[in-house]
Write a protein that holds these residues in place. Structure first.
Motif, PDB file in Angstrom:
ATOM      1  N   TYR A 141       0.823  -1.207   0.000  1.00  0.00           N
ATOM      2  CA  TYR A 141       0.000   0.000   0.000  1.00  0.00           C
ATOM      3  C   TYR A 141       0.860   1.260   0.000  1.00  0.00           C
ATOM      4  O   TYR A 141       0.494   2.281  -0.581  1.00  0.00           O
ATOM      5  CB  TYR A 141      -0.942   0.009   1.206  1.00  0.00           C
ATOM      6  N   ALA A 142       2.029   1.183   0.625  1.00  0.00           N
ATOM      7  CA  ALA A 142       2.912   2.353   0.709  1.00  0.00           C
ATOM      8  C   ALA A 142       3.599   2.658  -0.614  1.00  0.00           C
ATOM      9  O   ALA A 142       4.002   3.805  -0.855  1.00  0.00           O
ATOM     10  CB  ALA A 142       3.971   2.135   1.793  1.00  0.00           C
ATOM     11  N   THR A 143       3.728   1.663  -1.475  1.00  0.00           N
ATOM     12  CA  THR A 143       4.486   1.832  -2.724  1.00  0.00           C
ATOM     13  C   THR A 143       3.663   1.553  -3.977  1.00  0.00           C
ATOM     14  O   THR A 143       4.145   1.793  -5.087  1.00  0.00           O
ATOM     15  CB  THR A 143       5.700   0.887  -2.743  1.00  0.00           C
TER      16      THR A 143
ATOM     17  N   ILE B 273       7.403   9.742   0.451  1.00  0.00           N
ATOM     18  CA  ILE B 273       6.337   9.419  -0.495  1.00  0.00           C
ATOM     19  C   ILE B 273       5.119  10.331  -0.367  1.00  0.00           C
ATOM     20  O   ILE B 273       4.605  10.835  -1.375  1.00  0.00           O
ATOM     21  CB  ILE B 273       5.923   7.942  -0.365  1.00  0.00           C
ATOM     22  N   PHE B 274       4.629  10.570   0.846  1.00  0.00           N
ATOM     23  CA  PHE B 274       3.361  11.295   1.013  1.00  0.00           C
ATOM     24  C   PHE B 274       3.464  12.212   2.226  1.00  0.00           C
ATOM     25  O   PHE B 274       3.095  11.843   3.333  1.00  0.00           O
ATOM     26  CB  PHE B 274       2.214  10.300   1.167  1.00  0.00           C
ATOM     27  N   GLN B 275       3.954  13.409   2.003  1.00  0.00           N
ATOM     28  CA  GLN B 275       4.189  14.333   3.114  1.00  0.00           C
ATOM     29  C   GLN B 275       2.904  14.789   3.776  1.00  0.00           C
ATOM     30  O   GLN B 275       2.907  15.178   4.948  1.00  0.00           O
ATOM     31  CB  GLN B 275       4.984  15.543   2.613  1.00  0.00           C
ATOM     32  N   GLN B 276       1.780  14.784   3.036  1.00  0.00           N
ATOM     33  CA  GLN B 276       0.515  15.247   3.598  1.00  0.00           C
ATOM     34  C   GLN B 276      -0.322  14.114   4.176  1.00  0.00           C
ATOM     35  O   GLN B 276      -1.512  14.285   4.445  1.00  0.00           O
ATOM     36  CB  GLN B 276      -0.311  15.969   2.522  1.00  0.00           C
ATOM     37  N   CYS B 277       0.277  12.958   4.398  1.00  0.00           N
ATOM     38  CA  CYS B 277      -0.518  11.822   4.861  1.00  0.00           C
ATOM     39  C   CYS B 277      -1.030  12.041   6.280  1.00  0.00           C
ATOM     40  O   CYS B 277      -0.404  12.722   7.093  1.00  0.00           O
ATOM     41  CB  CYS B 277       0.295  10.532   4.797  1.00  0.00           C
TER      42      CYS B 277
ATOM     43  N   GLY C  21      -4.977  14.013  -4.844  1.00  0.00           N
ATOM     44  CA  GLY C  21      -3.999  14.529  -3.887  1.00  0.00           C
ATOM     45  C   GLY C  21      -3.152  13.462  -3.221  1.00  0.00           C
ATOM     46  O   GLY C  21      -2.233  13.785  -2.469  1.00  0.00           O
ATOM     47  N   GLU C  22      -3.424  12.188  -3.495  1.00  0.00           N
ATOM     48  CA  GLU C  22      -2.647  11.094  -2.917  1.00  0.00           C
ATOM     49  C   GLU C  22      -1.581  10.623  -3.909  1.00  0.00           C
ATOM     50  O   GLU C  22      -1.691  10.893  -5.111  1.00  0.00           O
ATOM     51  CB  GLU C  22      -3.585   9.950  -2.505  1.00  0.00           C
ATOM     52  N   PRO C  23      -0.553   9.920  -3.427  1.00  0.00           N
ATOM     53  CA  PRO C  23       0.612   9.658  -4.296  1.00  0.00           C
ATOM     54  C   PRO C  23       0.330   8.827  -5.534  1.00  0.00           C
ATOM     55  O   PRO C  23       1.045   8.940  -6.530  1.00  0.00           O
ATOM     56  CB  PRO C  23       1.596   8.939  -3.359  1.00  0.00           C
TER      57      PRO C  23
END
Length: 324
Positions: A252-254, A293-297, A317-319
């Protein structure tokens, strides 16, 4: 089940001690996973056939989403066939380049000439540049041409194909008898649909696919990649990245993309080494994800947080927005 070769990693530098140096060393490693090996073999076949200077050389189209390893494939293959400086010429076995973001036949021709070190690359019309390309391909003994980011010839906003490029490519291939490998996003296939003869030349196709966890076999392959990465980490204790309960988090992270996987783990190395930890744990991975990867997570969109909602992060807005 596919066995990975023993040389799964190629280390280009010796390991250094600073956290950033350790992360950089890790990122320079080349991962020979099955999809990458298959792509290399497809390019090798195209190259080998091209050496025979057939009247209609076999060409190859390599497609894949962003982050799946196309640029790494191009650079890796070119590095295996370096230029050779002779007294009267530069021999370029594999000519490779990335196409401009707003390509025309003229500026692409100029970039190809620049890649062959033509001192007058910017001069002349599209026709004269094309003639010089054909001449230099012979003089530099080019055996294979790799053009990356070929999807730029398809207008993204309207999906319009520049049909002239198909005829231009066919002209060069016919005259030079040098095979081309085109690399790009899946939509670049539309360019080949514009010309029947060119489509026939590029009947060989290879798709670089992201890793998956949809089936047991694909999940096992992804876990084996993670396990191999784990063995190469510069820590005394085994990290959690290949744990049975972490594999899905890593996916899920990549989104199964090799580029994001390497970025995530290398940032984890930097954090853990900087804090003198003995391993990469979930806390480190959570921070690495938010930094690399996702600074706004939020907690709900960080796969390594207990509050994560299990889903692909492909919302606006997601990676991975825009990925299938």
């Amino acid at each position: 089940m596919t066995d990975f070769p023993k040389d799964l990693f190629d280390l280009s530098t010796t390991e250094l001690l600073t956290p950033i140096s350790q992360a950089v060393t890790f990122r320079r490693q080349l991962i020979h996973y099955p999809g990458f090996v298959g792509a290399i073999q497809a390019v090798e076949r195209c190259h080998a056939m091209g050496r025979h200077k057939l009247e209609e050389p076999d060409c190859l189209l390599v497609t894949g989403v962003s982050g799946c390893g196309k640029s790494t494939l191009r650079k890796t293959y070119a590095d295996r066939h370096p230029r050779v400086e002779l007294e009267d010429r530069t021999v370029i076995p594999v000519l490779h380049l990335e196409l401009p973001s707003q390509p025309t036949i003229k500026n692409v021709a100029e970039r190809i000439l620049m890649a062959m070190e033509d001192p007058f690359a910017a001069r002349g019309s599209a026709e004269s540049k094309t003639a010089r390309i054909i001449k230099l391909l012979a003089e530099c003994r080019v055996e294979l041409v790799i053009l990356d980011e070929f999807q730029h010839f398809v207008d993204r906003g309207r999906g319009v194909v520049d049909y002239k490029i198909a005829d231009w490519l066919k002209q060069i291939i016919n005259a030079a008898r040098v095979p081309f490998v085109l690399m790009g996003l899946p939509r670049c296939e539309r360019i080949l649909e514009a010309n029947e003869q060119l489509r026939r030349r590029f009947s060989a196709r290879f798709e670089l696919k992201p890793f998956s966890v949809r089936t047991k076999e694909s999940a096992r392959e992804f876990k084996r990649i993670l396990s191999t990465l784990n063995e190469e980490l510069p820590f005394p204790d085994r990290s959690v990245i290949a744990g049975a309960d972490v594999v899905s988090m890593m996916f899920y992270a990549t989104n199964g993309l090799i580029d994001y996987l390497i970025k995530l783990v290398s940032k984890g190395i930097e954090i853990a080494a900087n804090e003198e930890r003995n391993q990469i744990d979930l806390n480190v991975l959570a921070r690495a994800f938010s930094l690399a990867i996702f600074q706004q997570c939020s907690d709900e969109t960080n796969p390594f947080h207990p509050d994560f909602i299990r889903r692909v992060l492909n919302h606006q807005g997601e990676p991975f927005h825009g990925y299938a």
